[in-house]
Structures are given as structure tokens and as C-alpha cells.
Design a protein around this motif. Sequence first.
Motif, PDB file in Angstrom:
ATOM      1  N   SER A   1      55.491  44.856  42.408  1.00  0.00           N
ATOM      2  CA  SER A   1      55.363  44.739  43.861  1.00  0.00           C
ATOM      3  C   SER A   1      54.276  43.740  44.254  1.00  0.00           C
ATOM      4  N   PRO A   2      54.604  42.789  45.170  1.00  0.00           N
ATOM      5  CA  PRO A   2      53.612  41.837  45.659  1.00  0.00           C
ATOM      6  C   PRO A   2      52.882  42.328  46.899  1.00  0.00           C
ATOM      7  N   LYS A   3      53.198  43.520  47.380  1.00  0.00           N
ATOM      8  CA  LYS A   3      52.547  44.049  48.570  1.00  0.00           C
ATOM      9  C   LYS A   3      51.071  44.305  48.290  1.00  0.00           C
ATOM     10  N   GLN A   4      50.305  44.506  49.364  1.00  0.00           N
ATOM     11  CA  GLN A   4      48.869  44.694  49.198  1.00  0.00           C
ATOM     12  C   GLN A   4      48.535  45.873  48.302  1.00  0.00           C
TER      13      GLN A   4
ATOM     14  N   VAL B   1      41.009  58.988  33.080  1.00  0.00           N
ATOM     15  CA  VAL B   1      41.416  59.387  34.422  1.00  0.00           C
ATOM     16  C   VAL B   1      40.650  58.535  35.424  1.00  0.00           C
ATOM     17  N   LEU B   2      41.367  57.807  36.252  1.00  0.00           N
ATOM     18  CA  LEU B   2      40.773  56.942  37.265  1.00  0.00           C
ATOM     19  C   LEU B   2      41.095  57.524  38.639  1.00  0.00           C
ATOM     20  N   GLY B   3      40.052  57.806  39.411  1.00  0.00           N
ATOM     21  CA  GLY B   3      40.237  58.504  40.676  1.00  0.00           C
ATOM     22  C   GLY B   3      40.596  57.635  41.857  1.00  0.00           C
ATOM     23  N   SER B   4      40.687  56.328  41.662  1.00  0.00           N
ATOM     24  CA  SER B   4      40.996  55.417  42.758  1.00  0.00           C
ATOM     25  C   SER B   4      42.063  54.429  42.328  1.00  0.00           C
ATOM     26  N   ALA B   5      42.974  54.134  43.241  1.00  0.00           N
ATOM     27  CA  ALA B   5      43.993  53.129  42.970  1.00  0.00           C
ATOM     28  C   ALA B   5      43.502  51.719  43.274  1.00  0.00           C
ATOM     29  N   ALA B   6      42.409  51.603  44.037  1.00  0.00           N
ATOM     30  CA  ALA B   6      41.961  50.303  44.541  1.00  0.00           C
ATOM     31  C   ALA B   6      41.785  49.242  43.467  1.00  0.00           C
ATOM     32  N   PRO B   7      41.147  49.525  42.320  1.00  0.00           N
ATOM     33  CA  PRO B   7      40.933  48.459  41.340  1.00  0.00           C
ATOM     34  C   PRO B   7      42.201  47.854  40.772  1.00  0.00           C
ATOM     35  N   LEU B   8      43.339  48.529  40.928  1.00  0.00           N
ATOM     36  CA  LEU B   8      44.582  48.033  40.362  1.00  0.00           C
ATOM     37  C   LEU B   8      45.450  47.303  41.371  1.00  0.00           C
ATOM     38  N   THR B   9      45.082  47.298  42.632  1.00  0.00           N
ATOM     39  CA  THR B   9      45.969  46.768  43.665  1.00  0.00           C
ATOM     40  C   THR B   9      45.744  45.283  43.935  1.00  0.00           C
ATOM     41  N   ASN B  10      46.799  44.618  44.397  1.00  0.00           N
ATOM     42  CA  ASN B  10      46.707  43.192  44.731  1.00  0.00           C
ATOM     43  C   ASN B  10      45.612  42.938  45.763  1.00  0.00           C
ATOM     44  N   ARG B  11      45.479  43.828  46.722  1.00  0.00           N
ATOM     45  CA  ARG B  11      44.521  43.626  47.802  1.00  0.00           C
ATOM     46  C   ARG B  11      43.079  43.717  47.332  1.00  0.00           C
TER      47      ARG B  11
END
Length: 263
Positions: A62-65, A206-216
Amino acid sequence: MVTASPPRGARPAAEASARQVAGRRWRSARGVVATVVAMIVVAVVLAALRPSASAEALDPESPKQDGSRALAEILRQHGTPVTVARNTGDALSAAGPGTVLVVTRTERLTEEDLERLSGVPADVLLVRPTSFALDAFAPQVRRRSPSTQEVAGPGCNLPVASLAGPVDFHESETYEVAGTGTACYRTDYGDARLVQVGTGAHTVTVLGSAAPLTNRRLTEEGNAALAMNLAGAGTSAVWLAPDLPKAAPARGSGRSATCCRSA
């Protein structure tokens, strides 16, 4: 693959000789740093421009943010093959010893899925898992209170975290470990945003946040370094982004409101 975050700035040295050594080190390293930063930026741009096969959150196509195509592209550029699996059967077929199995959207996995996946010989990276997924993969890890504290330093000796440096988590789940394990990126209350435990022949992170993996969010702080270090720690990565389970036929006629178990 272990990647260090680009330095945020040079500290003043006490002696002129120390400044000279630091200067030489920075000059020798900044070419590598600039290359890594450029690759991240290019990957994010390409992720946004290429046609999408999916618009799902944390999907490596997915190229979305909130998608993860940029991270998948960077892993491949660094020589780590990424296989995308849409169900448990495909993930188990692809994830062998030396592989990192990245598991997202665990709310879409059934109890049977979780039981089968928990025995995989690969190392496992769980991204914001449900309590059911934690029980299956790492019963010694328990969820604590959510945190809105955004940037945190590693505060641990886990190389994948200590080399990445501070990470911008935004909103995240936090955890505690009962027994042996490593806890990183603690909140002011002592709970961790990232924990790693050993379970027999493999490790579970276990990683508690999705942020580090996202395009945004990939270009923020040490996010890219941490994501690359976690997902690219093996010879290859298998990314399980499960499809929604299909509805099972209801008794008599029509379709049931409950979902059947995925493959």
C-alpha cells in the motif's frame, strides 16, 4: 541488517584532538548517512507514485500514508527479500529458519491461525498485537496502558534499538515482561513500547506502535532504522498482512454473520 540512525548533531569536544577525531569520523560516515536518507526519501516517493494492489493499513503493497510499501522497498534494496502473505498457510510455507515473520492486523487472525503461527521456526515481529496474539506468541508479555508520549530513546542494550536511537512512536501500546526479556523505549511510568523475548528456537519482538513502519512516519527520528533493523534482521522477511476472513455459509440459507477461519 543493523542500521544506525543519522546523527542529530555533533557534541562539543573537550579537547581539540577529540574534535578532530570526531570530524574525521563524521566525514567518513556522512556519505553512508546521506545514502541511507536518500534511499528512504526515494522509497517513500516511489511508494506514493506506484499503482497500489492494496489500500490497507500496514500493508507492504500500500502506498497510502498508513501503508508500508516504502519500508518493503528499502528492505529489498538492502538485499532482504520480502514475501507478502495474505493468510496463515502462505505465511507458514514461506517462513523458515533465518526468516523474520512480520505479523500485522492480528485482529483478523482466528484462534486456530494464532496457534499454528506460534510454532513457526522464524523469528516473529508482532505489530500492535491483540491480547489473544500476545497469549499465543509471548504469554509472558502483558499489555499496559496506552501512551501518547511521542519521542523516546531506546534505554536498553538491544542492538536493533540502541543503534536506531530515538524513535517517534506517536500513540502506542505499552508492555511489561514477566521473567526474562528485554524492554526498550520506556515511558515515564516504566512501561515499554518494544519488548523482545525468547521462546524456544526463536525470538518474539512486540512493537506497540505502527508509526515506525508506515510511509508517513518512516522518515521521522530513527523510525526507518528501527523498522529496518526489526523486519530485516534475518536473511528474508515474510510479511503477513491477512485478508479479512470470508463469511461462512449459515445453516439453511444465506451467509452467517460470523467469519470462518482463514487458511
